[in-house]
Design an enzyme around this catalytic site. Structure first.
Site, PDB file in Angstrom:
ATOM      1  N   LYS A 221       1.111  -1.298  -0.185  1.00  0.00           N
ATOM      2  CA  LYS A 221      -0.035  -0.093   0.062  1.00  0.00           C
ATOM      3  C   LYS A 221       0.833   1.264  -0.045  1.00  0.00           C
ATOM      4  CE  LYS A 221      -3.603   2.450   2.746  1.00  0.00           C
ATOM      5  NZ  LYS A 221      -4.375   2.309   3.440  1.00  0.00           N
ATOM      6  N   LYS A 275      -2.429  -1.391  -3.623  1.00  0.00           N
ATOM      7  CA  LYS A 275      -3.354  -0.279  -3.572  1.00  0.00           C
ATOM      8  C   LYS A 275      -2.334   1.212  -3.621  1.00  0.00           C
ATOM      9  CE  LYS A 275      -6.017   2.042  -0.390  1.00  0.00           C
ATOM     10  NZ  LYS A 275      -6.167   2.144   1.007  1.00  0.00           N
TER      11      LYS A 275
HETATM   12  C1  PBG Z   1      -7.274   3.440   5.723  1.00  0.00           C
HETATM   13  C2  PBG Z   1      -7.589   3.274   4.055  1.00  0.00           C
HETATM   14  C3  PBG Z   1      -7.392   4.405   3.196  1.00  0.00           C
HETATM   15  C4  PBG Z   1      -8.068   3.968   2.279  1.00  0.00           C
HETATM   16  C5  PBG Z   1      -8.701   2.418   2.432  1.00  0.00           C
HETATM   17  N1  PBG Z   1      -8.305   2.383   3.809  1.00  0.00           N
HETATM   18  C6  PBG Z   1      -6.970   5.774   3.288  1.00  0.00           C
HETATM   19  C7  PBG Z   1      -5.612   5.891   3.641  1.00  0.00           C
HETATM   20  O1  PBG Z   1      -4.705   4.903   3.952  1.00  0.00           O
HETATM   21  O2  PBG Z   1      -5.368   6.987   4.150  1.00  0.00           O
HETATM   22  C8  PBG Z   1      -8.274   4.393   0.663  1.00  0.00           C
HETATM   23  C9  PBG Z   1      -9.123   3.986  -0.129  1.00  0.00           C
HETATM   24  C10 PBG Z   1      -9.741   4.866  -1.192  1.00  0.00           C
HETATM   25  O3  PBG Z   1      -9.021   6.029  -1.435  1.00  0.00           O
HETATM   26  O4  PBG Z   1     -10.566   4.644  -1.736  1.00  0.00           O
HETATM   27  N2  PBG Z   1      -6.418   2.996   6.174  1.00  0.00           N
END
Ligand code: PBG
Length: 353
Positions: A221, A275
């Site tokens: 991520k 992601k």
């Molecule tokens: C939380 C999380 C995030 C997303 C999914 N879980 C945001 C982040 O890490 O700041 C993003 C999903 C999206 O942008 O659609 N940890």
């Protein structure tokens, strides 16, 4: 179920170059367009297929009854009260979408330094899980494990003197995972990027007899600008202090993603995720080739916003851009995609068959 034409790709690969040689021996031009000349033959030689089975639909929750609150940066997406979320879960099941993902907009008054609302067995996510499991037991439910919807500072972990503490955070995430499993969650999806959290969660789930609860690790991520609209949706955009670059990955790195995925698999992840999505399909391909695990990508909020905004301006054909973006995930090696387009894509797929 969509029908997969042309499955034995190995055969075609062998025939492909062979056929070219044969044609040139005949001293005739090679004409790849022959395989594209009509829809029936295009279907016959198509290598990848998207079906509703490959879609996971993320939904946002909010307190209240009969409430649907639009999210301005994600046109067409709303925060839903639990009763409305149940209706959408029913819709997902009718569309053969196998799994939904739940994200809460937590009342700001319930947010604190340590994200303690995450451990409340009656928090919004847990209430939604129970209601959905009762009404639509056949659909899978995935829940994020991370503290950002619950902390006053918007970070995924425990913050002390400007530093996110790893091991202290993992201890809380383990409890959050157990609370969600207890409520009936099927897939625990740690999205926090703390070190060692997948192993700690797996151990705790097994010890508590949740041996059948799966883990989908947000394994690779990245610290991305494309999460902006999501942070609007869960209400952490304005509160976030600083950024998440001490725990989420540097967008410049690729080998590191393989190390992260390897660790999560060793620690017991059943499925892995990359992601964001479209900008990171090179990572998806490397991960799939290296590990052959069930591999998912998250087409994140910023990707949805980008495509939707262009479509609303009439600059893109929204339907076609949506379907093209989704087949790109399959082509890159994804088994499935988390996408806000899930219901629209599933409806389109149904109308085509
Ligand atoms: C939380 C999380 C995030 C997303 C999914 N879980 C945001 C982040 O890490 O700041 C993003 C999903 C999206 O942008 O659609 N940890």
């Amino acid at each position: 179920m969509a029908i997969t034409f042309g499955r034995p790709i190995e055969t075609r690969k062998r025939l492909g170059p062979g056929a070219e040689v044969a044609a040139s021996r005949l001293d005739l031009p090679v004409r790849p367009r022959r395989n594209r000349r009509a829809e029936w033959v295009r279907r016959m030689v198509r290598e990848h297929v998207l079906a509703p089975d490959h879609l996971i639909w993320p939904l946002f929750l909010i307190d209240g009854q009969n409430a649907r609150v639009p999210i301005p940066s994600m046109p067409g997406v709303e925060r839903l009260s639990v009763d409305q979320c149940v209706r959408e879960a029913e819709r997902a099941a009718r569309l053969s979408i196998p799994c939904i993902a739940l994200f809460p907009y937590t009342d700001p008054q319930r947010r604190d330094e340590t994200g303690s609302e995450a451990l409340n067995p009656d928090n919004l996510v847990c209430r939604a899980i129970r209601a959905i499991k009762k009404a639509v037991p056949e659909i899978g439910i995935l829940c994020d494990v991370a503290l950002d919807p619950f902390t006053s500072h918007g970070h995924d972990g425990i913050l002390r003197d400007g530093v996110i503490l790893n091991d202290e955070t993992v201890a809380v995430l383990v409890k959050q995972a157990l609370v969600q499993a207890e409520a009936g969650c099927d897939i625990i999806a740690p999205s926090d990027m703390m070190d060692g959290r997948v192993g700690a969660i797996r151990r705790a789930l097994d010890a508590a007899n949740f041996v059948d609860v799966s883990i989908m690790a947000y394994a690779a991520k990245y610290a991305s600008a494309f999460y902006g609209p999501f942070r609007d949706a869960v209400g952490s955009a304005k509160t976030l202090v600083g950024d998440k670059r001490t725990y989420q990955m540097d967008p410049a790195n690729s080998d590191e993603a393989l190390r992260e995925v390897a660790l999560d698999i060793e620690e017991g992840a059943d499925m892995v995720m990359v992601k964001p999505g479209l900008l990171y399909l090179d990572i998806v391909r490397r991960v799939k080739d290296a590990f052959r695990m069930p591999t998912f990508a998250y087409q994140v909020s910023g990707e949805y916003a980008m495509l939707t905004a262009a479509a609303q301006n009439g600059w893109l054909d929204g339907e076609r851009a949506m379907m093209e973006s989704l087949i790109a995930f399959k082509r890159a090696g994804c088994d499935g995609v988390l996408t806000y387009f899930a219901p629209r894509a599933a409806e389109k797929l149904r109308s085509e068959t």
